[in-house]
Design a protein around this motif. Structure first.
Motif, mmCIF file in Angstrom:
data_model
loop_
_atom_site.group_PDB
_atom_site.id
_atom_site.type_symbol
_atom_site.label_atom_id
_atom_site.label_comp_id
_atom_site.label_asym_id
_atom_site.label_seq_id
_atom_site.Cartn_x
_atom_site.Cartn_y
_atom_site.Cartn_z
ATOM 1 N N PRO A 84 -3.681 -18.819 -18.983
ATOM 2 C CA PRO A 84 -3.922 -20.167 -18.569
ATOM 3 C C PRO A 84 -5.081 -19.796 -17.428
ATOM 4 C CG PRO A 84 -3.045 -18.638 -17.060
ATOM 5 C CD PRO A 84 -3.158 -18.164 -18.334
ATOM 6 N N GLY A 85 -6.348 -21.106 -17.365
ATOM 7 C CA GLY A 85 -7.195 -20.565 -16.448
ATOM 8 C C GLY A 85 -8.604 -19.816 -16.902
ATOM 9 N N PRO A 86 -8.567 -20.140 -18.954
ATOM 10 C CA PRO A 86 -9.110 -18.781 -19.717
ATOM 11 C C PRO A 86 -10.288 -18.538 -19.226
ATOM 12 C CG PRO A 86 -8.784 -20.475 -20.727
ATOM 13 C CD PRO A 86 -8.102 -20.447 -19.752
ATOM 14 N N GLY A 87 -11.301 -20.114 -18.101
ATOM 15 C CA GLY A 87 -12.851 -19.754 -18.104
ATOM 16 C C GLY A 87 -13.442 -19.548 -19.508
ATOM 17 N N ARG A 88 -14.283 -18.601 -19.817
ATOM 18 C CA ARG A 88 -15.182 -18.883 -20.902
ATOM 19 C C ARG A 88 -14.794 -18.270 -22.219
ATOM 20 N NH1 ARG A 88 -20.433 -15.755 -17.974
ATOM 21 N NH2 ARG A 88 -21.974 -17.628 -17.135
ATOM 22 N N GLY A 89 -13.103 -17.468 -21.887
ATOM 23 C CA GLY A 89 -12.621 -16.655 -23.205
ATOM 24 C C GLY A 89 -13.165 -16.274 -23.681
ATOM 25 N N ILE A 148 -1.035 -13.334 -20.720
ATOM 26 C CA ILE A 148 -2.199 -12.840 -19.286
ATOM 27 C C ILE A 148 -3.155 -13.841 -18.287
ATOM 28 C CG2 ILE A 148 -3.829 -12.659 -21.382
ATOM 29 C CD1 ILE A 148 -3.435 -10.042 -18.814
ATOM 30 N N GLY A 149 -2.844 -13.764 -17.454
ATOM 31 C CA GLY A 149 -3.880 -14.899 -16.139
ATOM 32 C C GLY A 149 -4.219 -13.721 -15.514
ATOM 33 N N ASN A 150 -5.831 -14.179 -15.439
ATOM 34 C CA ASN A 150 -5.993 -13.471 -14.138
ATOM 35 C C ASN A 150 -7.216 -14.473 -13.072
ATOM 36 O OD1 ASN A 150 -7.905 -10.926 -13.434
ATOM 37 N ND2 ASN A 150 -9.499 -12.448 -14.004
ATOM 38 N N GLU A 151 -7.107 -14.298 -11.802
ATOM 39 C CA GLU A 151 -7.377 -14.829 -11.091
ATOM 40 C C GLU A 151 -6.803 -16.790 -11.432
ATOM 41 O OE1 GLU A 151 -10.904 -14.888 -8.627
ATOM 42 O OE2 GLU A 151 -11.264 -12.732 -10.687
ATOM 43 N N PHE A 152 -5.836 -16.901 -11.708
ATOM 44 C CA PHE A 152 -5.521 -18.461 -12.222
ATOM 45 C C PHE A 152 -4.856 -18.698 -11.167
ATOM 46 C CE2 PHE A 152 -1.124 -21.139 -13.583
ATOM 47 C CZ PHE A 152 -2.370 -22.266 -14.039
ATOM 48 N N ILE A 153 -3.926 -18.198 -10.549
ATOM 49 C CA ILE A 153 -2.615 -18.704 -9.344
ATOM 50 C C ILE A 153 -3.879 -18.858 -8.432
ATOM 51 C CG2 ILE A 153 -1.027 -17.816 -7.929
ATOM 52 C CD1 ILE A 153 -0.289 -18.077 -10.726
ATOM 53 N N ASP A 154 -4.856 -18.491 -7.941
ATOM 54 C CA ASP A 154 -5.325 -18.364 -6.370
ATOM 55 C C ASP A 154 -6.353 -19.707 -6.896
ATOM 56 O OD1 ASP A 154 -7.531 -16.658 -8.388
ATOM 57 O OD2 ASP A 154 -9.046 -18.003 -6.998
ATOM 58 N N ALA A 155 -6.610 -20.393 -7.548
ATOM 59 C CA ALA A 155 -6.723 -21.408 -7.356
ATOM 60 C C ALA A 155 -6.075 -23.508 -7.511
ATOM 61 C CB ALA A 155 -8.187 -22.233 -8.592
ATOM 62 N N LEU A 156 -4.563 -22.593 -7.489
ATOM 63 C CA LEU A 156 -3.570 -23.773 -7.037
ATOM 64 C C LEU A 156 -3.777 -24.610 -5.640
ATOM 65 C CD1 LEU A 156 -0.958 -22.137 -9.750
ATOM 66 C CD2 LEU A 156 -2.997 -24.120 -10.523
ATOM 67 N N PRO A 157 -3.885 -25.731 -5.839
ATOM 68 C CA PRO A 157 -3.281 -26.141 -4.842
ATOM 69 C C PRO A 157 -2.326 -25.207 -2.797
ATOM 70 C CG PRO A 157 -3.539 -27.369 -6.451
ATOM 71 C CD PRO A 157 -3.198 -26.014 -6.980
ATOM 72 N N ILE A 158 -2.650 -25.412 -2.462
ATOM 73 C CA ILE A 158 -1.837 -24.383 -1.264
ATOM 74 C C ILE A 158 -1.640 -25.695 -0.554
ATOM 75 C CG2 ILE A 158 -2.535 -22.685 -1.575
ATOM 76 C CD1 ILE A 158 -4.327 -22.839 1.145
ATOM 77 N N ARG A 159 -0.362 -25.522 0.282
ATOM 78 C CA ARG A 159 -0.678 -26.340 1.161
ATOM 79 C C ARG A 159 -0.091 -25.123 2.588
ATOM 80 N NH1 ARG A 159 4.712 -29.665 0.830
ATOM 81 N NH2 ARG A 159 4.301 -30.980 2.971
ATOM 82 N N GLN A 160 -0.748 -25.368 3.762
ATOM 83 C CA GLN A 160 -1.441 -24.499 5.428
ATOM 84 C C GLN A 160 -0.553 -25.236 6.327
ATOM 85 O OE1 GLN A 160 -5.163 -24.370 6.479
ATOM 86 N NE2 GLN A 160 -5.638 -22.335 5.026
ATOM 87 N N PHE A 161 0.441 -24.724 7.063
ATOM 88 C CA PHE A 161 1.345 -24.730 8.114
ATOM 89 C C PHE A 161 1.125 -23.913 9.539
ATOM 90 C CE2 PHE A 161 3.336 -25.841 3.961
ATOM 91 C CZ PHE A 161 3.592 -26.852 4.594
ATOM 92 N N GLN A 162 0.937 -24.702 10.551
ATOM 93 C CA GLN A 162 0.543 -23.618 12.046
ATOM 94 C C GLN A 162 1.563 -24.211 12.477
ATOM 95 O OE1 GLN A 162 -3.086 -23.945 13.260
ATOM 96 N NE2 GLN A 162 -3.350 -24.227 15.299
ATOM 97 N N MET A 163 2.104 -23.073 13.489
ATOM 98 C CA MET A 163 3.403 -23.118 14.711
ATOM 99 C C MET A 163 2.746 -23.427 15.861
ATOM 100 S SD MET A 163 6.119 -22.645 15.276
ATOM 101 C CE MET A 163 7.337 -21.474 14.294
ATOM 102 N N THR A 164 2.834 -24.509 16.637
ATOM 103 C CA THR A 164 2.454 -25.177 17.938
ATOM 104 C C THR A 164 3.906 -24.714 18.328
ATOM 105 O OG1 THR A 164 3.366 -27.031 17.552
ATOM 106 C CG2 THR A 164 1.142 -26.669 16.266
#
Length: 352
Positions: A84-89, A148-164
């Protein structure tokens, strides 16, 4: 404002603030102005350099680890070799070259690349030839899966939550004085402890991807190796942008900078176990590559006249370079031998 910033601002004016996950999805994959749709981001001329671009030994060692897992599972044929996410190959090219020395493996291999960017699909075809491109891991079919997945998960969208003081609230992208800014949404229920000011991140697509991969491996056989920067059950804001190899505000140039976040390996491991597969404890990249013989490989390459091998080994394995920040986990069927360089999570649950 970039063209994509104007589009995002117009959407916010029309419908209200958007999640960081939606913001990342638009910035990276918009069909006209998205980051991956408009450029080759890799290498010195791009915005970042990944391990496969540093030196061929990285891909060779990854390929030989998968090859040993394939042999340990009885040399199934045919099987799917996916990235997944193989870049230039580059990584896949190095893996394919490495597995040619394994009798019968090359002929049994069905190569599949999971790539969302039409631009990068063209780049990969130039490097690898007529490979099969898929939209999701659900399209790989029903053969044993070695992935094999190298630096694939880091580019998937994240949600952020802050404690108040009101509890957890989602961090959203909105507008202040016509400029994109981070603000807070309504309180949300989140089953995690925290103190005011704490930030946690969630990557639903990452967990879903790992669960889908692990489910296939548990049922049909195979193995997966996932390598990325991150930690275990982390706290903090790791949402970041890189442009021309320099960090910048993730809201500064939508569509013109790479957007990523550190990977939390704990929910990925939990997803693999839910799917019925065995998962490893996370290994530091440097430790894992050394366990696979990186030092001996670099010495051999140096003796053969490869002047860059020693410097590449340092960059890939040294704690101050990529050696500790980057981690790797592996997935394999229960009852099968562990993927080389890894041990089952249960054996190191307290240390993970």
């Amino acid at each position: 404002m970039t063209p994509l910033a104007q589009i995002i601002a117009a959407r916010i004016r029309a419908t209200g603030p958007i999640s960081i996950a939606d913001y990342m999805q638009i910035c990276l994959l918009d069909s006209r102005h998205g980051y991956y749709a408009t450029r080759d981001p890799f290498g010195a001329a791009g915005d970042f350099t990944t391990a496969p671009e540093i030196h061929q030994m990285f891909g060779e060692l990854c390929g030989l680890a998968l090859a040993q897992a394939w042999m340990d599972q009885g040399r199934p044929a045919p099987f799917t070799l996916a990235e997944p996410g193989p870049g230039r190959g580059t990584l896949m090219a190095d893996i394919l070259r490495a597995i040619r020395i394994v009798p019968g493996m090359e002929d049994a291999t069905d190569v599949a690349l999971i790539e969302a960017s039409a631009h990068l699909r063209q780049v990969q075809r130039k490097r690898l030839g007529a490979v099969r491109h898929l939209k999701t891991v659900d399209d790989v079919g029903y053969k044993p899966l070695f992935l094999i997945g190298n630096e694939f998960i880091d580019a998937l969208p994240i949600r952020q939550f802050q404690m108040t003081v009101e509890g957890w609230r989602e961090r959203m992208v909105g507008l202040t004085d016509g400029k994109l800014r981070i603000g807070l949404g309504e309180p949300v229920a989140l089953p995690r402890a925290g103190r005011p000011g704490d930030i946690v991140e969630d990557c639903p697509e990452g967990a879903a991807f790992v669960e889908a991969v692990a489910r296939r491996i548990a049922r049909y056989g195979g193995a997966a190796i996932l390598i990325d920067y991150g930690g275990w059950n982390g706290y903090g804001d790791t949402f970041q942008a890189l442009r021309h190899h320099t960090p910048e505000d993730p809201l500064a140039h939508p569509g013109e900078a790479d957007l990523t976040a550190h990977v939390d390996f704990a929910p990925l491991a939990a997803a693999a176990m839910r799917a019925g597969a065995q998962v490893s404890a996370p290994q530091r990249q440097g430790d894992w590559l050394r366990a696979l013989g990186a030092e001996a490989r670099a010495a051999k390459l140096t003796a053969a006249g490869d002047a860059a091998a020693a410097q590449a080994l340092h960059r890939l394995t040294d704690p101050a370079e990529m050696g500790h920040l980057f981690k790797a986990i592996a997935i394999w069927p229960k009852g099968a031998p562990a993927v080389p360089g890894f041990t089952a999570l249960e054996a190191h649950a307290d240390d993970a």
